[in-house]
Design a protein around this motif. Structure first.
Motif, PDB file in Angstrom:
ATOM      1  N   LEU A  76      28.854  15.810 -17.083  1.00  0.00           N
ATOM      2  CA  LEU A  76      27.745  16.499 -17.763  1.00  0.00           C
ATOM      3  C   LEU A  76      27.557  16.063 -19.216  1.00  0.00           C
ATOM      4  N   TRP A 104      25.696  17.342 -23.104  1.00  0.00           N
ATOM      5  CA  TRP A 104      25.794  18.594 -23.854  1.00  0.00           C
ATOM      6  C   TRP A 104      24.454  19.285 -24.046  1.00  0.00           C
ATOM      7  N   ASN A 105      23.332  18.643 -23.664  1.00  0.00           N
ATOM      8  CA  ASN A 105      22.063  19.230 -24.136  1.00  0.00           C
ATOM      9  C   ASN A 105      21.525  20.382 -23.282  1.00  0.00           C
ATOM     10  N   LYS A 164      33.183  17.628 -14.893  1.00  0.00           N
ATOM     11  CA  LYS A 164      33.683  17.425 -16.256  1.00  0.00           C
ATOM     12  C   LYS A 164      32.555  17.764 -17.229  1.00  0.00           C
ATOM     13  N   GLY A 223      35.444  10.895 -21.660  1.00  0.00           N
ATOM     14  CA  GLY A 223      34.782  10.083 -20.639  1.00  0.00           C
ATOM     15  C   GLY A 223      35.686   8.966 -20.173  1.00  0.00           C
ATOM     16  N   THR A 271      24.899  12.849 -15.722  1.00  0.00           N
ATOM     17  CA  THR A 271      23.739  12.974 -16.601  1.00  0.00           C
ATOM     18  C   THR A 271      24.252  12.643 -17.989  1.00  0.00           C
ATOM     19  N   GLY A 272      23.633  11.654 -18.623  1.00  0.00           N
ATOM     20  CA  GLY A 272      24.124  11.243 -19.937  1.00  0.00           C
ATOM     21  C   GLY A 272      23.377  10.026 -20.451  1.00  0.00           C
ATOM     22  N   SER A 273      24.033   9.274 -21.304  1.00  0.00           N
ATOM     23  CA  SER A 273      23.383   8.124 -21.943  1.00  0.00           C
ATOM     24  C   SER A 273      23.428   6.901 -21.026  1.00  0.00           C
ATOM     25  N   ALA A 287      26.980   5.346 -20.957  1.00  0.00           N
ATOM     26  CA  ALA A 287      27.914   5.996 -20.025  1.00  0.00           C
ATOM     27  C   ALA A 287      27.533   5.649 -18.582  1.00  0.00           C
ATOM     28  N   GLU A 330      21.346  10.115 -14.147  1.00  0.00           N
ATOM     29  CA  GLU A 330      20.167  10.618 -14.875  1.00  0.00           C
ATOM     30  C   GLU A 330      20.412  10.347 -16.336  1.00  0.00           C
ATOM     31  N   LEU A 331      19.707   9.347 -16.860  1.00  0.00           N
ATOM     32  CA  LEU A 331      20.076   8.832 -18.179  1.00  0.00           C
ATOM     33  C   LEU A 331      18.986   9.113 -19.207  1.00  0.00           C
ATOM     34  N   GLY A 332      18.993   8.348 -20.261  1.00  0.00           N
ATOM     35  CA  GLY A 332      18.134   8.654 -21.413  1.00  0.00           C
ATOM     36  C   GLY A 332      16.653   8.445 -21.137  1.00  0.00           C
ATOM     37  N   CYS A 345      16.021  14.930 -22.776  1.00  0.00           N
ATOM     38  CA  CYS A 345      15.804  13.581 -22.236  1.00  0.00           C
ATOM     39  C   CYS A 345      14.339  13.324 -21.941  1.00  0.00           C
ATOM     40  N   GLU A 347      15.831   5.686 -27.900  1.00  0.00           N
ATOM     41  CA  GLU A 347      15.874   7.154 -27.880  1.00  0.00           C
ATOM     42  C   GLU A 347      16.337   7.686 -29.249  1.00  0.00           C
ATOM     43  N   HIS A 394      13.313  14.891 -10.124  1.00  0.00           N
ATOM     44  CA  HIS A 394      13.519  14.393 -11.487  1.00  0.00           C
ATOM     45  C   HIS A 394      14.323  13.098 -11.390  1.00  0.00           C
TER      46      HIS A 394
HETATM   47  P1  NAD Z   1      26.995  10.752 -23.195  1.00  0.00           P
HETATM   48  O1  NAD Z   1      26.643   9.578 -22.360  1.00  0.00           O
HETATM   49  O2  NAD Z   1      27.619  10.510 -24.502  1.00  0.00           O
HETATM   50  O3  NAD Z   1      27.987  11.707 -22.393  1.00  0.00           O
HETATM   51  C1  NAD Z   1      27.640  12.237 -21.130  1.00  0.00           C
HETATM   52  C2  NAD Z   1      28.908  12.465 -20.340  1.00  0.00           C
HETATM   53  O4  NAD Z   1      29.430  11.193 -19.950  1.00  0.00           O
HETATM   54  C3  NAD Z   1      30.001  13.166 -21.150  1.00  0.00           C
HETATM   55  O5  NAD Z   1      30.641  14.129 -20.345  1.00  0.00           O
HETATM   56  C4  NAD Z   1      30.931  12.027 -21.488  1.00  0.00           C
HETATM   57  O6  NAD Z   1      32.259  12.432 -21.714  1.00  0.00           O
HETATM   58  C5  NAD Z   1      30.810  11.170 -20.227  1.00  0.00           C
HETATM   59  N1  NAD Z   1      31.262   9.790 -20.379  1.00  0.00           N
HETATM   60  C6  NAD Z   1      31.228   9.013 -21.481  1.00  0.00           C
HETATM   61  N2  NAD Z   1      31.792   7.808 -21.218  1.00  0.00           N
HETATM   62  C7  NAD Z   1      32.175   7.830 -19.917  1.00  0.00           C
HETATM   63  C8  NAD Z   1      32.842   6.898 -19.072  1.00  0.00           C
HETATM   64  N3  NAD Z   1      33.241   5.699 -19.500  1.00  0.00           N
HETATM   65  N4  NAD Z   1      33.069   7.248 -17.785  1.00  0.00           N
HETATM   66  C9  NAD Z   1      32.682   8.461 -17.317  1.00  0.00           C
HETATM   67  N5  NAD Z   1      32.091   9.394 -18.096  1.00  0.00           N
HETATM   68  C10 NAD Z   1      31.827   9.080 -19.379  1.00  0.00           C
HETATM   69  O7  NAD Z   1      25.663  11.614 -23.329  1.00  0.00           O
HETATM   70  P2  NAD Z   1      25.448  12.939 -24.203  1.00  0.00           P
HETATM   71  O8  NAD Z   1      25.404  12.517 -25.633  1.00  0.00           O
HETATM   72  O9  NAD Z   1      26.376  13.999 -23.776  1.00  0.00           O
HETATM   73  O10 NAD Z   1      23.982  13.398 -23.726  1.00  0.00           O
HETATM   74  C11 NAD Z   1      22.821  12.880 -24.238  1.00  0.00           C
HETATM   75  C12 NAD Z   1      22.249  11.815 -23.332  1.00  0.00           C
HETATM   76  O11 NAD Z   1      22.036  12.359 -22.032  1.00  0.00           O
HETATM   77  C13 NAD Z   1      20.879  11.350 -23.797  1.00  0.00           C
HETATM   78  O12 NAD Z   1      20.766   9.965 -23.622  1.00  0.00           O
HETATM   79  C14 NAD Z   1      19.925  12.088 -22.855  1.00  0.00           C
HETATM   80  O13 NAD Z   1      18.668  11.484 -22.711  1.00  0.00           O
HETATM   81  C15 NAD Z   1      20.715  12.081 -21.598  1.00  0.00           C
HETATM   82  N6  NAD Z   1      20.233  13.126 -20.694  1.00  0.00           N
HETATM   83  C16 NAD Z   1      19.528  12.757 -19.586  1.00  0.00           C
HETATM   84  C17 NAD Z   1      19.013  13.736 -18.734  1.00  0.00           C
HETATM   85  C18 NAD Z   1      18.233  13.346 -17.503  1.00  0.00           C
HETATM   86  O14 NAD Z   1      17.955  14.246 -16.714  1.00  0.00           O
HETATM   87  N7  NAD Z   1      17.866  12.098 -17.319  1.00  0.00           N
HETATM   88  C19 NAD Z   1      19.240  15.088 -19.004  1.00  0.00           C
HETATM   89  C20 NAD Z   1      19.978  15.427 -20.141  1.00  0.00           C
HETATM   90  C21 NAD Z   1      20.478  14.435 -20.978  1.00  0.00           C
END
Ligand code: NAD
Length: 479
Positions: free
Chosen positions: A146, A148-149, A172, A205, A224-226, A229, A247-249, A281, A378, A444
């Protein structure tokens, strides 16, 4: 101070002495300590999920749905507390935090409704006396990672479809916002959900996230993250050739045509840009405005953004809270400085005036070119860069010319333009005359680097299902 422990196989397990300090971004105060799961504990959580999966899948889907409904009801009964916890670690305004908690409960109930609805198929055979059945079956253990947003809702976006379809899950949370997930685990502990069906492990991560992506007992990993990641998760998952759902940025373009209702466009784009303090996002991250209405739009938009208030949302009624951490502020400042060096003009905001928390004001930049970093990368802060266009072709080309492809919007009162845009804008979602949010019954998903796979509705549910085709040959001679 609140201390949280990892939740494995239905119980909170002892810590190993290592903790994450969780900070309230509105005050910079430490508000909790969360035990970090060791690699060993992460593996134990995966094994607990594996052990629980067979009997969980053996339940009728409607019985699994009833467990989900129980969780939704527990969320509703604890909504006030969950809202406060979420606000304290993430900095949301109260109204949005309340929406997140209530929407999460509704989402779980909605997903439970699919219990009697998802189906396999019977396929025509080329042979005599044969039936071909396509079963839809659980994949196994889901790794859910997951951001944080929208941390509370995203638990449900992964857990509900995963559990309804007979999978078990290890989640996680982000190290920025784990508290709400542990409050959810307390509700799971109180519920009748069988042990091991839901597990929660906190940590980095690189260790915990990597294990959830690369462990041989994981069947699908959903992040869901960057984008960064996402690349790492996909690489780690490749080792076992498992399914990934990413589901990324995003870098959502908002196109304002010359026939648009300008007041509506100003209202909607502003609400989107400041939503969750600029950290969504799929909120408008760049605007393209037709040259004939450009001055009117910029004038009205800057007036509205100048009025946006920010502060500690637990203490007062503000339009925005803080960014999530110091890096968020530093990134926003640096990106804005580079935009100004490239010729951008700051029309309002732009300066950090209060550093008692991680605050950044609502900001508008004009004089930017489509190729500038601020129009391509972004931002994740309440900054809107605005560029001008002359023809619709040019606007659509600029919108599409981006490595992200999650969400987009267009403002027009012309049906022909709306129809053309809905075909030619190459994004997972396009909003016409409004901005986000998406519907739970929609889908989505992002184009290009915004991801692979997706969530919500029927298609999101099917992400968590494998197909199993059975060929049954029967004999008609011996009866
Ligand atoms: P992040 O990528 O920094 O972290 C997301 C998760 O990935 C965290 O739990 C982190 O610990 C984990 N992670 C990091 N490195 C990893 C690895 N090597 N292996 C496995 N897991 C790992 O993102 P963030 O800063 O928490 O969230 C913001 C990002 O999420 C923005 O880019 C935003 O656009 C995106 N986002 C996308 C959506 C969507 O639906 N597309 C929704 C919400 C947020």
């Amino acid at each position: 101070m609140q201390v949280y422990h990892n939740f494995i196989d239905g119980r909170f397990v002892p810590d190993n002495g290592e903790f994450i300090s969780v900070i309230n971004p509105a005050t910079k105060e430490v508000i909790s300590q969360v035990a970090t799961a060791s690699l060993e504990q992460t593996k134990e959580a995966i094994m607990a999920a594996k052990k629980a999966q067979k009997s969980w899948e053996a339940l009728p889907a409607i019985a699994r749905a009833n467990h989900l409904r129980e969780l939704a009801n527990l969320i509703r009964a604890n909504a006030k507390h969950l809202t406060d916890v979420l606000m304290a670690e993430q900095g949301k305004v109260r109204a949005l935090a309340q929406i997140e908690i209530n929407f999460t409960a509704d989402y779980i109930d909605y997903t439970a409704e699919w219990a009697r609805r998802y189906e396999g198929e019977i396929i025509q055979s080329d042979r005599p006396n044969e039936n071909i059945y396509l079963y839809r079956t659980a994949i196994g253990v889901v790794g859910g990672i997951l951001p944080w947003n929208f941390p509370f809702f995203l638990i449900a976006r992964k857990l509900a479809p995963a559990l309804l379809t007979g999978n078990t899950i290890v989640i996680k949370p982000s190290s920025q916002t784990p508290n709400n997930a542990f409050e959810f685990a307390k509700l799971v502990e109180k519920s009748s959900l069988p042990n091991g069906v839901f597990n929660l492990v906190a940590g980095s991560g690189a260790i915990v996230g990597n294990e959830l992506s690369s462990n041989e007992n994981i069947g699908i990993v959903s992040l869901t993250g960057s984008v960064d990641a996402g690349v790492k998760v996909m690489q780690a998952a490749a080792k076992n050739i498992i399914k990934v759902s990413l589901e990324l940025g995003g870098k959502a373009p908002a196109i304002v045509c010359k026939d648009a209702d300008i007041d509506l466009a100003v209202r909607a784009i502003k609400a989107s840009r400041i939503c969750n303090n600029g950290q969504v996002c799929n909120c408008a991250e760049r605007a393209y405005v037709h040259k004939d209405v450009y001055d009117e739009f910029v004038d009205k938009f800057v007036k509205e953004m100048s009025k946006v208030t920010f502060g500690n949302t637990l203490k007062g009624d503000f339009d925005m809270g803080p960014l999530v951490n110091a890096d968020g502020v530093a990134n926003a400042k640096a990106m804005l400085e580079r935009a100004v060096s490239a010729g951008g003009v700051v029309e309002c905001g732009g300066k950090v005036t209060d550093d008692s928390g991680f605050y950044f004001p609502a900001t508008v930049v004009t004089g930017v070119k489509h190729s500038d970093e601020i129009m391509q990368k972004e931002i994740f802060a309440p900054i809107l860069p605005i560029a001008k266009f002359e023809t619709l072709d040019e606007a659509i080309d600029m919108a599409n010319d981006c490595e992200y492809g999650l969400t987009s919007s267009i403002y027009t009162q012309n049906l022909d333009i709306a129809m053309r845009a809905s075909k030619e804008i190459k994004f997972g979602e396009t909003y016409i005359n409004r901005e986000n949010f998406e519907a739970m019954q929609g889908f989505h998903a992002g184009f290009r680097k915004s991801g692979i796979g997706g969530a919500d509705g029927k298609h999101g549910l099917y992400e968590y299902l494998a197909t199993h085709v059975v060929y049954l040959q029967y004999n008609t001679n011996k009866q």
